[in-house]
Design a protein around this motif. Structure first.
Motif, PDB file in Angstrom:
ATOM      1  N   ASN A  38       0.820  -1.212   0.000  1.00 36.97           N
ATOM      2  CA  ASN A  38       0.000   0.000   0.000  1.00 36.97           C
ATOM      3  C   ASN A  38       0.858   1.267   0.000  1.00 36.97           C
ATOM      4  OD1 ASN A  38      -2.301  -1.558   0.024  1.00 36.97           O
ATOM      5  ND2 ASN A  38      -2.621  -1.394   2.226  1.00 36.97           N
ATOM      6  N   ALA A  39       1.873   1.294   0.856  1.00 34.49           N
ATOM      7  CA  ALA A  39       2.714   2.490   0.947  1.00 34.49           C
ATOM      8  C   ALA A  39       3.473   2.727  -0.358  1.00 34.49           C
ATOM      9  CB  ALA A  39       3.695   2.346   2.107  1.00 34.49           C
ATOM     10  N   LEU A  40       3.988   1.648  -0.952  1.00 38.50           N
ATOM     11  CA  LEU A  40       4.746   1.805  -2.197  1.00 38.50           C
ATOM     12  C   LEU A  40       3.831   2.203  -3.348  1.00 38.50           C
ATOM     13  CD1 LEU A  40       7.196  -1.218  -1.911  1.00 38.50           C
ATOM     14  CD2 LEU A  40       7.782   1.206  -1.740  1.00 38.50           C
ATOM     15  N   THR A  49      -1.683  -3.799  -7.869  1.00 43.13           N
ATOM     16  CA  THR A  49      -1.324  -5.002  -8.635  1.00 43.13           C
ATOM     17  C   THR A  49       0.086  -4.935  -9.224  1.00 43.13           C
ATOM     18  OG1 THR A  49      -3.633  -5.477  -9.129  1.00 43.13           O
ATOM     19  CG2 THR A  49      -1.973  -6.484 -10.561  1.00 43.13           C
ATOM     20  N   PRO A  50       0.482  -3.871  -9.942  1.00 43.48           N
ATOM     21  CA  PRO A  50       1.849  -3.835 -10.466  1.00 43.48           C
ATOM     22  C   PRO A  50       2.912  -3.788  -9.375  1.00 43.48           C
ATOM     23  CG  PRO A  50       0.707  -1.764 -10.910  1.00 43.48           C
ATOM     24  CD  PRO A  50      -0.316  -2.740 -10.446  1.00 43.48           C
ATOM     25  N   VAL A  51       2.578  -3.185  -8.227  1.00 46.71           N
ATOM     26  CA  VAL A  51       3.535  -3.171  -7.112  1.00 46.71           C
ATOM     27  C   VAL A  51       3.745  -4.596  -6.595  1.00 46.71           C
ATOM     28  CG1 VAL A  51       3.940  -2.378  -4.750  1.00 46.71           C
ATOM     29  CG2 VAL A  51       3.071  -0.792  -6.477  1.00 46.71           C
ATOM     30  N   ARG A  52       2.648  -5.357  -6.493  1.00 49.73           N
ATOM     31  CA  ARG A  52       2.780  -6.751  -6.063  1.00 49.73           C
ATOM     32  C   ARG A  52       3.646  -7.538  -7.053  1.00 49.73           C
ATOM     33  NH1 ARG A  52      -2.894  -6.141  -4.999  1.00 49.73           N
ATOM     34  NH2 ARG A  52      -3.283  -5.942  -2.750  1.00 49.73           N
TER      35      ARG A  52
END
Length: 221
Positions: A38-40, A49-52
């Motif tokens: 969430n923070a990123l 989704t792309p962060v995951r």
């Protein structure tokens, strides 16, 4: 005219991966820092989704690890892990430059010399110097003309990102490394395989000593 395929645009996951890797490389994300999807996502102004996806790729690279009670954190290299990485490099990189001395083309040698000239111009920029150092070593691997050398040694470069730019803070080591790179290219240009291997061993020994010293001093502080 022959059809030239269009270059695919970078996906959001790839963009997030690149930005997070750069944050680790520059020290914006430090070893031991907790990784929050969430923070990123808020920081990068993109969806979760792309962060995951990016975090999963960084876990595969070994740059993010999962710790009990903490969750995902930026990985830390201790001096034993650095020694283990260098144990492989001591075997593979002298072999690679020995092959390069036999196989490098005149065009490749010209490019290596251009890279040496550029290195001189970024010695005072720790982050760019470390990036260029990885590019230079990867270029050396390619001049060996051995696909297994390229893939294996390129993979070993990734964990060294965790040491960050502070490993380039010793002015004497920077100048020594620059001189070793210069001599290495000239040994390759002279097709002196034995000399290239000897220079690489000296280069790795100096680099290992500097990195272990940095880590031990961090622990003392």
């Amino acid at each position: 005219m022959p059809h030239v395929p269009e270059r695919r645009p970078e996906s959001l996951g790839q963009a997030a991966y690149r930005q997070l890797q750069e944050a680790i490389e520059t020290g914006a994300l430090k070893p031991g820092d907790r990784v929050s999807v969430n923070a990123l996502a808020d920081q990068l102004a993109i969806s979760r989704t792309p962060v995951r996806e990016a975090i999963a790729w960084l876990e595969t690279d070994g740059l993010i690890v999962h710790q009990p009670y903490l969750g995902r954190v930026i990985a830390e290299l201790d001096h034993q892990m650095v020694n283990e990485l260098y144990a492989l490099r001591f075997v593979l990189e002298p072999a690679a430059v020995g092959m390069a001395a036999k196989n490098a083309t005149d065009a490749e040698i010209d490019v290596l010399r251009e890279m040496i000239a550029f290195e001189r111009s970024v010695l005072d920029d720790p982050i760019e110097r470390e990036r260029h150092n990885r590019r230079f070593h990867n270029a050396l691997y390619r001049t060996a003309h051995n696909r297994y050398v390229i893939s294996t040694l390129s993979a070993l470069q990734t964990p060294m990102i965790l040491l960050g730019p502070a490993t380039a803070s010793d002015p004497k080591r920077l100048l020594d490394a620059y001189a070793e790179h210069t001599e290495l290219v000239e040994r390759i240009a002279a097709h002196d395989a034995e000399g290239a291997r000897a220079v690489m061993m000296r280069h790795l020994t100096g680099g290992q000593r500097a990195r272990v010293s940095y880590l031990l001093n961090q622990q003392r502080s």
